[in-house]
Design an enzyme around this catalytic site. Structure first.
Site, short mmCIF file in Angstrom:
data_model
loop_
_atom_site.label_atom_id
_atom_site.label_comp_id
_atom_site.label_asym_id
_atom_site.label_seq_id
_atom_site.Cartn_x
_atom_site.Cartn_y
_atom_site.Cartn_z
N LYS A 158 47.63 -59.68 -98.26
CA LYS A 158 48.53 -58.52 -98.25
C LYS A 158 49.77 -58.96 -97.50
O LYS A 158 49.87 -58.81 -96.28
CB LYS A 158 47.83 -57.32 -97.57
N THR A 159 50.67 -59.58 -98.24
CA THR A 159 51.87 -60.13 -97.63
C THR A 159 53.11 -59.34 -98.06
O THR A 159 53.16 -58.83 -99.19
CB THR A 159 52.03 -61.62 -98.02
#
Ligand SMILES: Cc1ncc(COP(=O)(O)O)c(C=O)c1O
Length: 323
Positions: A158-159
């Protein structure tokens, strides 16, 4: 407290919202070099309770590992930072946004020389697509944008960088009057919404795209799979062609922000009869009963914030079985 007020935790200190600043030459500003989480704390009859905070923090550490970010804090320190920040702001319910980002040092693409900084931001966040959406559902369109191909931007992480794609999907949908867009993967199979996972119901069976369909494997998705099985539903993780949405009996989005939101139409074709369906409603109810603390928390998903000290040790390595 609303967005823009209260205290933010930054690298070990609680600072006023207005003072939580970073330098414009920080690596993250230029290259999206951050990983983050979005979790929620709910106001239950027993007090404020974080929903699956352990699992969210496990994913935060996984995301950092994928991006070779050496966390300067241990799992327990980040966990304590979240609990301390909720307590410092005296929240009963809030959205929780821990973020780990590459800070200020140099501006080459190589992020490694830059520090790994951490912050925890909290705010009140009601129904993401509006309270009406929870009952009446939303109109969605198929996006002209495709989710990232495997081996490009890892979708298990989850960037911040992944949200460039999400923003394109969302803006396109809104520009044409839809609440959300649904993207395909590069093979043309259903993937997910701009910030939520997708479920489809057909003949009483629940279907959802698998992790290999370029989705963020959501924690709500995992919770819904578990709750649906608890309630006796057949749940299948399968590659799904787009047209399944057009012939679905029911469809709904799930995610920390949208919780469980019915989809009433896709590309102006009504899903089922164009209203929230009975299985969607049953799943919503099961989910809301858990997060509102009105049924037994049999999976141990709630962590009570003001029940004395935060739980002893739940290090990343020991959460594997629960993630
Ligand atoms: C792209 C994307 N997919 C799915 C989700 C749902 O994940 P979760 O249920 O862990 O919030 C999110 C939410 O952050 C998301 O941004």
């Amino acid at each position: 407290m609303s967005f823009g007020t209260g205290k933010i935790w930054m690298n070990g200190e609680l600072v006023e919202w207005a003072d939580a600043k970073i330098h414009v030459a920080s690596h993250v500003v230029h290259y999206g070099s951050a990983v983050f989480e979005g979790a929620r704390c709910y106001d239950t009859p027993r007090g404020a309770a974080c929903f699956r905070l352990d699992t969210h923090l496990r994913r935060l550490f996984d995301s950092a590992k994928i991006y070779r970010m050496e966390m300067s804090l241990s799992y327990d320190e980040v966990h304590k930072a979240v609990i301390d920040t909720i307590k410092a702001n005296q929240y009963k319910a809030c959205y929780i946004r821990p973020i780990v980002y590459r800070g200020y040092h140099t501006l080459g693409v190589n992020p490694l020389p830059c520090p790994v900084d951490t912050a925890v931001i909290l705010w009140d966040w009601g129904a993401y697509l509006g309270t009406d959406a929870l009952t009446n559902g939303v109109d969605a369109r198929m996006s002209s944008w495709t989710r990232a191909a495997p081996n490009t931007f890892p979708t298990l992480a989850k960037t911040s960088a992944n949200y460039a794609n999400s923003a394109l999907i969302k803006m396109e949908a809104m520009a044409e009057g839809y609440a959300e867009g649904i993207a395909l993967d590069t093979a043309g199979f259903l993937s997910e919404g701009s910030g939520q996972n997708l479920f489809i119901v057909r003949n009483n069976v629940l279907y959802t795209p698998p992790a290999t369909a370029s989705i963020l494997p959501g924690i709500t998705r995992d919770s819904i799979i578990t709750l649906a099985k608890d309630h006796g539903f057949d749940v299948r993780e399968e590659m799904l062609p787009r047209e399944v949405l057009y012939i679905a009996d029911e469809a709904f989005f799930v995610g920390t922000a949208v919780e469980v939101t019915p989809i009433r139409s896709v590309d102006k074709i009504p899903v089922g009869n164009g209203r929230r369906g009975p299985i969607t409603e049953a799943i919503q109810q099961a989910f809301f009963d858990v997060i509102n603390g009105v049924v037994a928390d049999k999976h141990g998903w709630l962590e009570f914030v003001y029940d004395g000290e935060p739980r002893a040790t739940v290090g990343a390595a020991t959460t594997a079985g629960r993630a």
